[in-house]
Scaffold this motif. Structure first.
Motif, PDB file in Angstrom:
ATOM      1  N   MET A  15       9.645   6.540   6.483  1.00 27.53           N
ATOM      2  CA  MET A  15       9.362   7.939   6.536  1.00 27.53           C
ATOM      3  C   MET A  15      10.762   8.609   6.402  1.00 27.53           C
ATOM      4  O   MET A  15      11.783   8.088   7.303  1.00 27.53           O
ATOM      5  N   LYS A  19      12.188   9.249  -0.245  1.00 33.18           N
ATOM      6  CA  LYS A  19      11.457   8.451  -1.471  1.00 33.18           C
ATOM      7  C   LYS A  19      11.066   9.382  -2.586  1.00 33.18           C
ATOM      8  O   LYS A  19      11.337   8.965  -3.838  1.00 33.18           O
ATOM      9  N   ASP A  38       1.306   9.544  -1.756  1.00 39.09           N
ATOM     10  CA  ASP A  38       0.835  10.552  -0.759  1.00 39.09           C
ATOM     11  C   ASP A  38       0.300  11.877  -1.661  1.00 39.09           C
ATOM     12  O   ASP A  38      -0.780  12.055  -1.217  1.00 39.09           O
ATOM     13  N   ILE A  49      -3.017  14.496   4.388  1.00 44.79           N
ATOM     14  CA  ILE A  49      -2.761  13.449   5.185  1.00 44.79           C
ATOM     15  C   ILE A  49      -3.239  13.708   6.355  1.00 44.79           C
ATOM     16  O   ILE A  49      -3.940  13.008   7.126  1.00 44.79           O
ATOM     17  N   PHE A  53      -5.943  11.847   8.733  1.00 44.90           N
ATOM     18  CA  PHE A  53      -5.653  11.029  10.062  1.00 44.90           C
ATOM     19  C   PHE A  53      -6.768  11.711  11.203  1.00 44.90           C
ATOM     20  O   PHE A  53      -7.168  10.824  11.873  1.00 44.90           O
ATOM     21  N   PHE A  61      -7.334   5.841   6.980  1.00 45.84           N
ATOM     22  CA  PHE A  61      -6.279   6.025   5.889  1.00 45.84           C
ATOM     23  C   PHE A  61      -5.603   5.049   5.191  1.00 45.84           C
ATOM     24  O   PHE A  61      -5.421   5.246   3.658  1.00 45.84           O
ATOM     25  N   ARG A  62      -5.270   4.009   6.109  1.00 39.80           N
ATOM     26  CA  ARG A  62      -4.849   2.667   5.299  1.00 39.80           C
ATOM     27  C   ARG A  62      -5.687   2.250   4.103  1.00 39.80           C
ATOM     28  O   ARG A  62      -5.115   1.638   3.078  1.00 39.80           O
ATOM     29  N   GLU A  65      -5.393   4.569   1.212  1.00 44.78           N
ATOM     30  CA  GLU A  65      -3.994   4.340   0.648  1.00 44.78           C
ATOM     31  C   GLU A  65      -3.814   3.105  -0.163  1.00 44.78           C
ATOM     32  O   GLU A  65      -3.495   3.340  -1.185  1.00 44.78           O
ATOM     33  N   GLY A  83       4.374   5.750   0.231  1.00 44.65           N
ATOM     34  CA  GLY A  83       4.371   6.090   1.452  1.00 44.65           C
ATOM     35  C   GLY A  83       5.227   5.216   2.589  1.00 44.65           C
ATOM     36  O   GLY A  83       5.140   3.852   2.078  1.00 44.65           O
ATOM     37  N   GLY A  84       5.467   5.712   3.495  1.00 43.25           N
ATOM     38  CA  GLY A  84       6.371   4.714   4.540  1.00 43.25           C
ATOM     39  C   GLY A  84       5.516   3.458   4.998  1.00 43.25           C
ATOM     40  O   GLY A  84       6.087   2.326   5.265  1.00 43.25           O
ATOM     41  N   GLY A  85       4.209   3.464   5.060  1.00 42.42           N
ATOM     42  CA  GLY A  85       3.426   2.514   5.595  1.00 42.42           C
ATOM     43  C   GLY A  85       2.527   1.758   4.254  1.00 42.42           C
ATOM     44  O   GLY A  85       1.613   1.078   4.752  1.00 42.42           O
ATOM     45  N   ARG A 122       4.102  14.702  10.114  1.00 39.66           N
ATOM     46  CA  ARG A 122       3.623  13.263  10.032  1.00 39.66           C
ATOM     47  C   ARG A 122       2.678  12.912  11.123  1.00 39.66           C
ATOM     48  O   ARG A 122       3.027  12.967  12.357  1.00 39.66           O
ATOM     49  N   PRO A 123       1.479  12.424  10.874  1.00 38.27           N
ATOM     50  CA  PRO A 123       0.536  12.163  11.789  1.00 38.27           C
ATOM     51  C   PRO A 123       1.170  11.066  12.826  1.00 38.27           C
ATOM     52  O   PRO A 123       0.834  11.280  14.185  1.00 38.27           O
ATOM     53  N   LEU A 124       1.999  10.228  12.392  1.00 39.40           N
ATOM     54  CA  LEU A 124       2.660   9.102  13.305  1.00 39.40           C
ATOM     55  C   LEU A 124       3.556   9.765  14.477  1.00 39.40           C
ATOM     56  O   LEU A 124       3.894   8.932  15.240  1.00 39.40           O
ATOM     57  N   ARG A 149       7.915  -3.260   9.813  1.00 39.08           N
ATOM     58  CA  ARG A 149       7.965  -2.960   8.363  1.00 39.08           C
ATOM     59  C   ARG A 149       9.244  -3.625   7.500  1.00 39.08           C
ATOM     60  O   ARG A 149       9.186  -3.814   6.309  1.00 39.08           O
TER      61      ARG A 149
END
Ligand code: S3P
Length: 186
Positions: A15, A19, A38, A49, A53, A61-62, A65, A83-85, A122-124, A149
């Motif tokens: 994140m 990107k 996203d 997003i 979440f 979500f995963r 995604e 996305g970052g994940g 961002r939810p995380l 990651r």
């Protein structure tokens, strides 16, 4: 025209590494279409997003995604900002690499933390009550996530170290060079 370039160039990284911005500029330079995973998810789902979440949690979500990524791969060609994940397992990394070239924008974690704290959508970054995590918890959670990651990101065919460039233009120029060099060698 783009015969020597891969059909798809996937941009990965944590994140806050830029990107989307890098991907947009890269696509323009290479005369390719640009897609943002996203954004694709939000349009397809008709909700943001953070709302996904909140309503369904991270593991749902995963799944969404992953489905969106596979659909993008099946139906489009161009530069795709992930996305970052998005690459959360080896199978996904392998699948992406079979279908195009993977590019990693590497940015040191302290800089990432500084950047993303300024846009806490961002939810995380949020705790169970929906508030931004304390600095200490945020740092240790993100360190842990980054450690998990990084081995997936670093399988990219091309890596750019964002800190080595003083402007977006110089980073993208170097990225284009590295992509063409990689294509010429393989
Ligand atoms: C996520 C990164 C976000 C977005 C979601 C989850 C992650 O994308 O997909 O909030 O798990 O790192 P960006 O990397 O574009 O912020």
């Amino acid at each position: 025209m783009n015969r020597t370039l891969p059909e798809r160039i996937f941009i990965c990284g944590f994140m806050g590494t830029g990107k989307t911005t890098v991907g947009q500029h890269l696509a323009r330079q290479l005369h390719m279409e640009f897609y943002d995973l996203d954004q694709w998810i939000e349009e397809d789902e008709g909700r943001s997003i953070p709302v996904i979440f909140t309503e369904q949690g991270e593991s749902a979500f995963r799944q969404i995604e992953k489905k969106a990524l596979l659909q993008l791969i099946r139906t489009t060609q161009g530069v795709i900002a992930l996305g970052g994940g998005s690459l959360h397992n080896q199978h996904l990394v392998d699948h992406v690499k079979v279908n195009g070239m993977l590019v990693f924008i590497e940015t040191p974690l302290p800089l990432i933390i500084k950047r993303i704290k300024q846009s806490p959508d961002r939810p995380l970054l949020l705790n169970e009550s929906g508030n931004i995590k304390s600095d200490k918890i945020l740092k240790s959670d993100l360190q842990e996530l980054y450690k998990m990651r990084y081995p997936l990101y670093e399988q990219a065919e091309v890596t750019v170290h964002a800190m080595e460039y003083d402007s977006l233009e110089s980073l993208v120029t170097e990225l284009v060079k590295k992509i063409r060099y990689h294509v010429a060698l393989h």
